[in-house]
Design a protein around this motif. Structure first.
Motif, PDB file in Angstrom:
ATOM      1  N   UNK A  17       8.266  12.533   0.328  1.00  0.00           N
ATOM      2  CA  UNK A  17       8.260  11.103   1.057  1.00  0.00           C
ATOM      3  C   UNK A  17       7.054  11.564   2.436  1.00  0.00           C
ATOM      4  N   UNK A  18       5.605  11.450   2.624  1.00  0.00           N
ATOM      5  CA  UNK A  18       4.765  11.388   3.492  1.00  0.00           C
ATOM      6  C   UNK A  18       5.250  10.534   4.794  1.00  0.00           C
ATOM      7  N   UNK A  19       4.850  10.326   5.582  1.00  0.00           N
ATOM      8  CA  UNK A  19       5.040   9.650   7.519  1.00  0.00           C
ATOM      9  C   UNK A  19       4.600   8.629   7.217  1.00  0.00           C
ATOM     10  N   UNK A  20       3.275   8.714   6.330  1.00  0.00           N
ATOM     11  CA  UNK A  20       2.560   6.846   5.687  1.00  0.00           C
ATOM     12  C   UNK A  20       3.624   5.616   5.589  1.00  0.00           C
ATOM     13  N   UNK A  21       3.461   6.271   3.708  1.00  0.00           N
ATOM     14  CA  UNK A  21       3.856   5.310   3.155  1.00  0.00           C
ATOM     15  C   UNK A  21       5.929   5.116   3.634  1.00  0.00           C
ATOM     16  N   UNK A  22       6.108   5.907   4.198  1.00  0.00           N
ATOM     17  CA  UNK A  22       7.434   5.959   4.786  1.00  0.00           C
ATOM     18  C   UNK A  22       6.956   4.495   5.367  1.00  0.00           C
ATOM     19  N   UNK A  82       4.104  -9.836   3.569  1.00  0.00           N
ATOM     20  CA  UNK A  82       3.263 -10.031   2.215  1.00  0.00           C
ATOM     21  C   UNK A  82       1.647  -9.075   2.909  1.00  0.00           C
ATOM     22  N   UNK A  83       1.236  -8.871   3.862  1.00  0.00           N
ATOM     23  CA  UNK A  83       0.462  -8.456   4.357  1.00  0.00           C
ATOM     24  C   UNK A  83       1.332  -6.898   4.034  1.00  0.00           C
ATOM     25  N   UNK A  84       1.821  -6.384   4.129  1.00  0.00           N
ATOM     26  CA  UNK A  84       2.290  -4.924   3.837  1.00  0.00           C
ATOM     27  C   UNK A  84       2.410  -4.683   2.531  1.00  0.00           C
ATOM     28  N   UNK A  85       2.786  -5.649   2.139  1.00  0.00           N
ATOM     29  CA  UNK A  85       3.380  -5.415   0.472  1.00  0.00           C
ATOM     30  C   UNK A  85       2.089  -5.951  -0.486  1.00  0.00           C
ATOM     31  N   UNK A  86       1.221  -5.648   0.088  1.00  0.00           N
ATOM     32  CA  UNK A  86      -0.627  -6.005  -0.276  1.00  0.00           C
ATOM     33  C   UNK A  86      -1.527  -4.369  -0.347  1.00  0.00           C
ATOM     34  N   UNK A  87      -0.446  -3.556   1.192  1.00  0.00           N
ATOM     35  CA  UNK A  87      -1.046  -2.679   0.755  1.00  0.00           C
ATOM     36  C   UNK A  87       0.031  -1.449   0.627  1.00  0.00           C
ATOM     37  N   UNK A  88       0.852  -1.912   0.127  1.00  0.00           N
ATOM     38  CA  UNK A  88       2.061  -1.038   0.233  1.00  0.00           C
ATOM     39  C   UNK A  88       1.890   0.575  -1.339  1.00  0.00           C
ATOM     40  N   UNK A  89       1.706   1.972  -0.689  1.00  0.00           N
ATOM     41  CA  UNK A  89       1.556   2.827  -1.845  1.00  0.00           C
ATOM     42  C   UNK A  89       2.439   2.370  -2.893  1.00  0.00           C
ATOM     43  N   UNK A  90       1.989   2.595  -4.292  1.00  0.00           N
ATOM     44  CA  UNK A  90       2.540   2.962  -5.838  1.00  0.00           C
ATOM     45  C   UNK A  90       2.893   1.745  -6.397  1.00  0.00           C
TER      46      UNK A  90
END
Length: 246
Positions: A17-22, A82-90
């Motif tokens: 997994x790439x760094x940004x999604x991590x 909430x903020x992270x979930x709305x931008x979460x990859x996948x």
């Protein structure tokens, strides 16, 4: 059981997994960690206040400060979640479980906005005679009589005409409707129900995350949550030691 135990798949992000999604995955996981930590500490604090609610010593102020701090930390951690979930990859943004969670926790945004703009509300609060940090109340039962009891924390200086609120009581049911209520600004939120919503969503999210990667992929992962101890010794250069010997 913790929201994210040591055996949780959330701790095993595959190496590929790439760094940004991590960073997103770690941000979500630690939002759960921080929320649970604040929630557990708040429960311990209010349980202690129930046993000695009239303590006149400085420990009462410390307990109130601890309770209010953890209550607001719960709000802030859910805001970030909430903020992270709305931008979460996948994770699809129209995912039913996500949308339900966002609706159930929508009041968090109003409280967080209020918390971040204290200085703009001082005049309004002085006029309304409300405590700036809000009030925290919770429902309990008198261990001797079995009567419903409502504890209310009012941080700050109390004065004539001050307004505050407590848990709502249902006369037909003979019990309090609210469990642990944070009332601040124009918004109230039951922190106990908020904890229920976070716990329920975390369970779903953990299963969702586990389904994103095969077991073989998750078996190949980097370490999660490290603690390093580095000893630094002041070693003088050999040339400096030679000069001293001459």
């Amino acid at each position: 059981m913790p929201l994210v135990p040591n055996t949780s798949p959330l701790r095993t992000v595959p190496i590929r997994v790439e760094r940004k999604p991590i960073l997103y995955f770690d941000g979500v996981r630690y939002s759960f960690h921080i929320f649970e930590m604040a929630s557990n500490r708040l429960l311990r604090t209010i349980q202690g206040l129930q046993s000695s609610p009239s303590d006149p010593s400085s420990t009462l102020t410390e307990a109130i400060a601890a309770a209010m701090s953890d209550a607001w930390l719960m709000i802030d951690s859910v805001h970030r979640l909430r903020e992270l979930l709305q931008q979460l990859p996948r994770l699809k943004k129209n995912q039913a479980e996500l949308q339900i969670f966002l609706r159930r926790t929508s009041k968090v945004e109003d409280l967080r906005h209020f918390f971040q703009h204290f200085r703009n509300n001082i005049d309004a609060f002085a006029e309304k005679a409300m405590p700036l940090w809000g009030t925290l109340s919770w429902a309990s039962t008198d261990p001797t009589t079995g009567d419903p009891v409502n504890f209310i924390l009012i941080p700050g200086t109390f004065f004539p005409g001050a307004t505050f609120s407590g848990c709502a009581f249902s006369t037909p049911e003979g019990k309090f409707v609210d469990r642990i209520l944070l009332d601040a600004g124009a918004t109230t939120i039951d922190l106990a129900y908020l904890a229920d919503h976070v716990s329920e969503f975390c369970y779903w999210y953990t299963n969702w995350f586990g389904a994103q990667f095969s077991e073989a992929e998750r078996n190949e992962h980097n370490a999660a949550d490290m603690s390093l101890r580095i000893i630094v010794k002041n070693v003088r250069k050999a040339s400096e030691e030679m000069k001293e010997d001459q």
